[in-house]
Design an enzyme around this catalytic site. Structure first.
Site, short mmCIF file in Angstrom:
data_model
loop_
_atom_site.label_atom_id
_atom_site.label_comp_id
_atom_site.label_asym_id
_atom_site.label_seq_id
_atom_site.Cartn_x
_atom_site.Cartn_y
_atom_site.Cartn_z
N ASP A 1 -1.95 10.80 -2.01
CA ASP A 1 -2.38 9.78 -2.98
C ASP A 1 -2.75 10.38 -4.32
O ASP A 1 -2.68 9.71 -5.35
CB ASP A 1 -3.57 8.99 -2.41
CG ASP A 1 -3.07 8.08 -1.31
OD1 ASP A 1 -2.92 8.54 -0.17
OD2 ASP A 1 -2.77 6.91 -1.62
N GLN B 1 -1.62 2.30 9.95
CA GLN B 1 -0.35 2.46 9.21
C GLN B 1 0.69 3.21 10.05
O GLN B 1 1.89 2.96 9.92
CB GLN B 1 -0.58 3.23 7.90
CG GLN B 1 -1.30 2.45 6.82
CD GLN B 1 -2.79 2.72 6.84
OE1 GLN B 1 -3.38 3.01 7.88
NE2 GLN B 1 -3.42 2.61 5.69
N ARG C 1 0.87 -1.18 0.00
CA ARG C 1 0.00 0.00 0.00
C ARG C 1 0.90 1.22 0.00
O ARG C 1 2.11 1.11 0.10
CB ARG C 1 -1.02 -0.03 1.15
CG ARG C 1 -0.68 -0.70 2.43
CD ARG C 1 0.41 -0.07 3.22
NE ARG C 1 0.23 1.37 3.36
CZ ARG C 1 1.19 2.23 3.61
NH1 ARG C 1 2.46 1.82 3.75
NH2 ARG C 1 0.96 3.51 3.73
N GLY C 2 0.27 2.39 -0.11
CA GLY C 2 1.06 3.63 -0.27
C GLY C 2 1.13 3.91 -1.76
O GLY C 2 1.50 3.02 -2.54
N ALA C 3 0.80 5.15 -2.14
CA ALA C 3 0.62 5.46 -3.56
C ALA C 3 1.79 5.05 -4.46
O ALA C 3 1.60 4.33 -5.45
CB ALA C 3 0.29 6.94 -3.72
N ARG D 1 -7.56 -0.26 -6.72
CA ARG D 1 -7.79 0.82 -5.75
C ARG D 1 -7.98 2.12 -6.52
O ARG D 1 -7.18 2.44 -7.39
CB ARG D 1 -6.61 0.93 -4.76
CG ARG D 1 -6.46 -0.32 -3.88
CD ARG D 1 -5.55 -0.08 -2.69
NE ARG D 1 -6.19 0.76 -1.70
CZ ARG D 1 -5.54 1.28 -0.65
NH1 ARG D 1 -4.23 1.06 -0.50
NH2 ARG D 1 -6.17 2.01 0.24
N ASN E 1 -5.28 12.33 0.77
CA ASN E 1 -4.37 11.47 1.53
C ASN E 1 -5.20 10.68 2.53
O ASN E 1 -6.43 10.82 2.60
CB ASN E 1 -3.29 12.32 2.21
CG ASN E 1 -2.18 11.45 2.79
OD1 ASN E 1 -1.65 10.56 2.11
ND2 ASN E 1 -1.82 11.66 4.04
O1 MRU Z 1 -4.45 3.11 2.21
P1 MRU Z 1 -2.97 3.34 2.06
O2 MRU Z 1 -2.17 2.76 3.19
O3 MRU Z 1 -2.49 2.90 0.71
O4 MRU Z 1 -2.82 4.92 2.14
C1 MRU Z 1 -1.54 5.44 2.09
C2 MRU Z 1 -1.49 6.90 2.25
O5 MRU Z 1 -2.49 7.56 2.38
C3 MRU Z 1 -0.14 7.56 2.12
O6 MRU Z 1 -0.05 8.68 2.94
C4 MRU Z 1 0.08 7.98 0.66
O7 MRU Z 1 -0.17 6.93 -0.20
C5 MRU Z 1 1.45 8.49 0.43
S1 MRU Z 1 2.63 7.22 0.54
C6 MRU Z 1 4.16 7.83 0.11
#
Ligand code: MRU
Length: 353
Positions: A236, A195, A45-47, A88, A246
């Site tokens: 994101d 997270q 996960r994480g963009a 997603r 985000n």
């Molecule tokens: O649902 P997630 O864990 O994928 O969400 C992640 C976030 O919101 C992060 O802050 C975002 O993706 C930036 S990661 C460098």
């Protein structure tokens, strides 16, 4: 540096982030459907990490496709991209990655199946390397904004785990530490997936960067007491006017920061900009399974059948954002101009690796 995703001859290997911090398990995915499911279920996960996983998933699908001709591969490639793109909706890096893979496909299609396969693997690996470089660049630009003993609040996880390595918001923090600054981090636990508590604390601890986990409802208290100097988060998707999607809860933190006169920084690579949409109202917000809120690790935290809402992201209007730290420099308001300028900026060839 923690590697959350690797391309190997056997398949795509990912650290299962659902199990951290108690178990460090790497899963090897040998089919693109497995990679798609790993993105959907948040193994990764994480963009930016989602973008790299999407690219590797597509490269894997094409690598193992039974197609004998490019015509057969065309059909299969479209199916793979469709499945991956449907995992997603909010992180634009996913669609950016699919688009890059499509372009790489189109560039090599006329050469035949084998060159397409090689080109797609090369493209996915290139995107992984580029992401780490982008994070290091953001770190350099961003750390200059921090004082020598900054106490920084972050929300969610925008670290190595959320990227191909080093991190965006945590990359800025890492770069500050590398520059000799004595920073301290407050990590919002980030309900419901935790997270912050599970992932941000885990990776900062590994790097011996001082981190204090707080529950999401404590941020205002620490700001009011003067114990936080600034906020840095990832993103994101960032619209053309600088509105930032985000992790859910980011908006509340931004409003609190403004009330307390604290800078609110967003660190995100160019691949997170979506200049095709004028503002944040166009950003699709993912709503996840309500059971993520109803229970934690199998233990119910609400009465049986309780009504639950679970939006995974929110949008912070640009007026709360002090600066957007990108891999091509720091953008300041008005964002409609500054983001376009960073997006269009071409690095002189002599500076490229
Ligand atoms: O649902 P997630 O864990 O994928 O969400 C992640 C976030 O919101 C992060 O802050 C975002 O993706 C930036 S990661 C460098």
């Amino acid at each position: 540096m923690i590697r959350t995703i690797e391309w190997t001859d056997s398949g795509v290997v990912m650290l299962d982030q659902r199990l951290l911090p108690t178990q460090e398990i790497y899963n090897c995915y040998t089919e693109y459907q497995g990679v798609a499911e790993a993105i959907r279920s948040m193994v990764i996960r994480g963009a930016p990490a989602i973008g790299v996983a999407a690219a590797m998933g597509i490269a894997l699908g094409v690598k193992i496709s039974p197609a004998k001709s490019v015509e057969e591969l065309d059909t299969h490639f479209a199916e793979i991209c469709q499945l991956i793109a449907g995992t997603r909706p909010t992180a634009v890096n996913l669609f950016w990655a699919v688009e890059r893979m499509r372009k790489a496909y189109d560039r090599t299609r006329s050469l035949g199946v084998a060159p397409v396969r090689e080109a797609l693997i090369r493209e996915a690996l290139g995107m992984q390397e580029e992401d780490v470089r982008a994070n290091r660049a953001m770190g350099r630009f961003g750390q200059a904004l921090l004082s020598g003993n900054a106490r920084i609040l972050t929300h969610c996880n925008a670290g190595s785990l959320a990227t191909a390595g080093y991190g965006t918001a945590l990359g800025v923090i890492r770069a500050a530490v590398e520059a000799g600054k004595q920073v301290q981090v407050f990590a919002d636990e980030t309900r419901p997936f935790l997270q912050g508590a599970r992932l941000t604390a885990w990776e900062l601890q590994k790097d011996h960067i001082p981190v204090t986990v707080i529950t999401d409802n404590m941020a205002g208290h620490f700001m009011q007491k003067g114990e936080i100097d600034c906020v840095i988060v990832g993103a994101d998707r960032i619209a053309a006017n600088g509105d930032v999607a985000n992790k859910i809860g980011t908006y509340s933190v931004a409003v609190l920061a403004k009330e307390h006169g604290l800078p609110f920084y967003v660190a995100a690579p160019i691949s997170t900009l979506d200049l095709s949409i004028p503002d944040g109202s166009h950003i699709p917000i993912e709503h996840r399974d309500p059971n993520e809120v109803r229970s934690f690790q199998g233990v119910a935290v609400t009465p049986l059948g309780a009504n639950v809402a679970n939006p995974a992201f929110d949008v912070t209007p640009n007026r709360y954002v002090s600066a957007i730290i990108t891999d091509r420099g720091v953008a300041r308001p008005p964002y409609t101009e500054s983001l376009r300028a960073v997006a269009e900026y071409q690095e002189p060839a002599s500076n490229r690796p």
